[in-house]
Design an enzyme around this catalytic site. Structure first.
Site, PDB file in Angstrom:
ATOM      1  N   ASP A 142     -27.819  -5.673  53.954  1.00 54.25           N
ATOM      2  CA  ASP A 142     -26.594  -4.970  53.587  1.00 54.25           C
ATOM      3  C   ASP A 142     -25.829  -4.740  54.884  1.00 54.25           C
ATOM      4  O   ASP A 142     -26.183  -3.872  55.685  1.00 54.25           O
ATOM      5  CB  ASP A 142     -26.965  -3.650  52.901  1.00 54.25           C
ATOM      6  CG  ASP A 142     -25.777  -2.718  52.732  1.00 54.25           C
ATOM      7  OD1 ASP A 142     -24.685  -3.031  53.242  1.00 54.25           O
ATOM      8  OD2 ASP A 142     -25.950  -1.656  52.108  1.00 54.25           O
ATOM      9  N   LYS A 198     -14.286  -2.064  54.446  1.00 57.89           N
ATOM     10  CA  LYS A 198     -14.961  -1.368  55.557  1.00 57.89           C
ATOM     11  C   LYS A 198     -14.553  -1.987  56.892  1.00 57.89           C
ATOM     12  O   LYS A 198     -14.804  -1.419  57.944  1.00 57.89           O
ATOM     13  CB  LYS A 198     -16.481  -1.492  55.442  1.00 57.89           C
ATOM     14  CG  LYS A 198     -17.068  -1.110  54.111  1.00 57.89           C
ATOM     15  CD  LYS A 198     -17.352   0.353  54.012  1.00 57.89           C
ATOM     16  CE  LYS A 198     -18.171   0.647  52.763  1.00 57.89           C
ATOM     17  NZ  LYS A 198     -18.064   2.045  52.363  1.00 57.89           N
ATOM     18  N   CYS A 242     -23.674   8.499  49.186  1.00 58.42           N
ATOM     19  CA  CYS A 242     -24.301   7.450  48.353  1.00 58.42           C
ATOM     20  C   CYS A 242     -25.635   7.010  48.926  1.00 58.42           C
ATOM     21  O   CYS A 242     -26.011   5.837  48.839  1.00 58.42           O
ATOM     22  CB  CYS A 242     -23.381   6.248  48.176  1.00 58.42           C
ATOM     23  SG  CYS A 242     -21.954   6.629  47.191  1.00 58.42           S
ATOM     24  N   GLN A 277     -21.786  -1.743  56.906  1.00 55.37           N
ATOM     25  CA  GLN A 277     -21.378  -0.896  58.039  1.00 55.37           C
ATOM     26  C   GLN A 277     -21.537  -1.600  59.381  1.00 55.37           C
ATOM     27  O   GLN A 277     -21.120  -1.045  60.401  1.00 55.37           O
ATOM     28  CB  GLN A 277     -22.198   0.402  58.053  1.00 55.37           C
ATOM     29  CG  GLN A 277     -21.997   1.282  56.834  1.00 55.37           C
ATOM     30  CD  GLN A 277     -20.615   1.919  56.782  1.00 55.37           C
ATOM     31  OE1 GLN A 277     -19.889   1.968  57.790  1.00 55.37           O
ATOM     32  NE2 GLN A 277     -20.231   2.404  55.615  1.00 55.37           N
ATOM     33  N   HIS A 288     -28.240   2.570  51.106  1.00 54.95           N
ATOM     34  CA  HIS A 288     -27.139   3.033  50.261  1.00 54.95           C
ATOM     35  C   HIS A 288     -27.548   2.773  48.803  1.00 54.95           C
ATOM     36  O   HIS A 288     -28.346   1.863  48.534  1.00 54.95           O
ATOM     37  CB  HIS A 288     -25.910   2.203  50.621  1.00 54.95           C
ATOM     38  CG  HIS A 288     -24.633   2.603  49.953  1.00 54.95           C
ATOM     39  ND1 HIS A 288     -24.306   2.203  48.680  1.00 54.95           N
ATOM     40  CD2 HIS A 288     -23.580   3.346  50.386  1.00 54.95           C
ATOM     41  CE1 HIS A 288     -23.108   2.678  48.359  1.00 54.95           C
ATOM     42  NE2 HIS A 288     -22.648   3.379  49.373  1.00 54.95           N
TER      43      HIS A 288
HETATM   44  N1  PLP Z   1     -23.857  -0.326  51.853  1.00 57.59           N
HETATM   45  C1  PLP Z   1     -23.458   0.559  52.758  1.00 57.59           C
HETATM   46  C2  PLP Z   1     -24.292   0.799  53.972  1.00 57.59           C
HETATM   47  C3  PLP Z   1     -22.269   1.246  52.563  1.00 57.59           C
HETATM   48  O1  PLP Z   1     -21.852   2.134  53.469  1.00 57.59           O
HETATM   49  C4  PLP Z   1     -21.510   0.997  51.404  1.00 57.59           C
HETATM   50  C5  PLP Z   1     -20.282   1.772  51.143  1.00 57.59           C
HETATM   51  O2  PLP Z   1     -20.165   2.908  51.520  1.00 57.59           O
HETATM   52  C6  PLP Z   1     -21.960   0.050  50.499  1.00 57.59           C
HETATM   53  C7  PLP Z   1     -23.143  -0.602  50.752  1.00 57.59           C
HETATM   54  C8  PLP Z   1     -21.212  -0.288  49.256  1.00 57.59           C
HETATM   55  O3  PLP Z   1     -20.033  -0.916  49.565  1.00 57.59           O
HETATM   56  P1  PLP Z   1     -18.933  -1.219  48.434  1.00 57.59           P
HETATM   57  O4  PLP Z   1     -18.715   0.081  47.727  1.00 57.59           O
HETATM   58  O5  PLP Z   1     -17.756  -1.683  49.192  1.00 57.59           O
HETATM   59  O6  PLP Z   1     -19.516  -2.240  47.532  1.00 57.59           O
END
Ligand code: PLP
Length: 416
Positions: A210, A236, A374, A213, A133
């Protein structure tokens, strides 16, 4: 539900009961019952989370840590209980290893600035994967530009699985951090984090995961994974927005210098010098999102009660059914077909632009996400401008997948 769905094992969860917990699922969109397949972007909230936040503001609201009065002490207790619950949820050795942040993005930035930046020399490397992401790409790019370090990317194959052989070849003493997504939001791929950590450890490379998800879909045990940092977001995992956490190994957190200064994070301040709190306090400058943290604690309680193994099993059934059902639609192509996959169905429908697909099926009450999610390098890898993505949550049903399939079939019909 059609016949093929009935041969699938009965669910371990009472999905009817779960659905009744989510007030928003009662509403209609364009006159049709809401069918929500955008949990990957943000999950809906159960009443247990909504009521916990409501109760906090009605009965306990005050600033934390510094008040001697009853409300402040109650608010502090609730906030710290949420930290304890969050730690338990991921099997962290200690609640002190949980830093509340605004979410995954802020957690990654915190590690970039406080842990990695002081260790970087020109020519050092930061390793990430192709399926990250943007929040696990851009902070590292910024850091590399600033320090002269180099960002390297582990490739993936056409199924959307990491090339583990390439990963092994890219590990060296030059790598100062490996950042990798647990579950890809754009493809659904579940990466073999424990194996990756074992490999990285052989070179003394710290691993940041990360987990945005992964948290809502499977049991996460940071000790079993063997990583150094684990980042996630409340929204999430059926909790509030504007809250999330960084889990970090105590030894790292203790050694790290805070990158935001202010109230709450200090021990003693003079004009000449300030000394900092211990972790996690030294990373939580200013008044935090108190209600958010408490709400996230309620979301943890909710998921714990369901059992993450049950959640994962239910979503696996939905994914299997959805994959089979949608594959029968003319022009349907799944993007992301990894052997280990969570509840994400990213797809294209012939030549129809994903945004058209999303807009048309919204008229049927079906909410999906369209675009690059993203994760622009992922759609570029597949030579696409965008994909449509149906992401699954605990409240989804086989019947809803049938509604999605029907709406997609009608969409195809409009372009014939
Ligand atoms: N990493 C992954 C895999 C995501 O799906 C997302 C959000 O869609 C993020 C990071 C970023 O999360 P946040 O916007 O809650 O900081």
């Amino acid at each position: 539900m059609n016949e093929s769905a009935q041969v699938i094992c009965p669910p371990a969860l009472d999905v009817g009961k779960i659905r009744a917990d989510f007030p928003i699922l009662q509403r209609t969109v364009h006159g049709k019952p809401l069918v929500y397949f955008d949990t990957g972007a943000s999950a809906q909230r159960p009443r247990q989370v909504i009521e916990t936040i409501d109760d906090f503001y009605r009965n306990h609201n005050a600033n934390i840590h510094r008040g001697v009065h009853t409300l402040s002490q109650e608010a502090t207790d609730l906030y710290e209980q949420a930290r304890l619950k969050t730690a338990g949820f991921i099997n962290a050795p200690s609640a002190e290893e949980i830093v509340f942040t605004r979410g995954t993005t802020e957690s990654i930035n915190l590690v970039a600035h406080s842990f990695v930046r002081p260790r970087l020399q020109p020519g050092d490397e930061i390793l990430i994967s192709w399926m990250e992401h943007h929040s696990n790409i851009v902070p590292w790019q910024m850091l590399c530009e600033e320090t002269g370090a180099v960002l390297k990317v582990v490739p993936m194959n056409q199924r959307g699985e990491l090339e583990m052989g390439a990963l092994v070849d890219m590990l060296s003493a030059r790598v100062k951090l490996l950042g990798v997504v647990h579950v890809s939001n754009a493809l659904g791929t579940i990466n073999p984090i424990a194996d990756i950590c074992t490999l990285a450890k052989q070179h003394g490379i710290p691993v940041l995961v990360d987990g945005a998800q992964a948290m809502p879909h499977q049991r996460v045990d940071v000790q079993a994974l063997g990583c150094d940092f684990y980042c996630f977001s409340g929204h999430k995992m059926y909790g509030p927005t504007g809250i999330g956490a960084l889990w970090g190994k105590a030894e790292h957190l203790q050694a790290m210098t805070p990158y935001q200064g202010g109230g709450e994070m200090i021990r003693h301040v003079t004009f000449e010098k300030s000394t900092f709190n211990e972790a996690p306090g030294k990373f939580e400058a200013g008044t935090p999102n108190i209600a958010g943290a408490i709400g996230m604690g309620a979301a943890v309680d909710y998921l714990q009660k369901l059992g993450m193994e049950n959640v994962a099993a239910w979503e696996a059934q939905l994914l299997a059914y959805g994959t089979e059902k949608l594959s029968q639609i003319e022009g349907f192509r799944m993007i992301g077909t990894a052997a280990q996959k969570a509840g994400v169905m990213s797809f294209v429908l012939g030549d129809i632009h994903a945004n058209d697909v999303g807009t048309i099926i919204d008229l049927h009450g079906v909410a999906i996400r369209t675009g690059h999610h993203c994760a622009m390098p992922v759609v570029q890898f597949f030579g696409l401008p965008a994909t449509a993505r149906a992401s699954l949550g605990i409240y989804n049903t086989f019947e809803e997948i049938d509604i999605l399939a029907e709406a997609l079939e009608k969409t195809v019909g409009m372009f014939d």
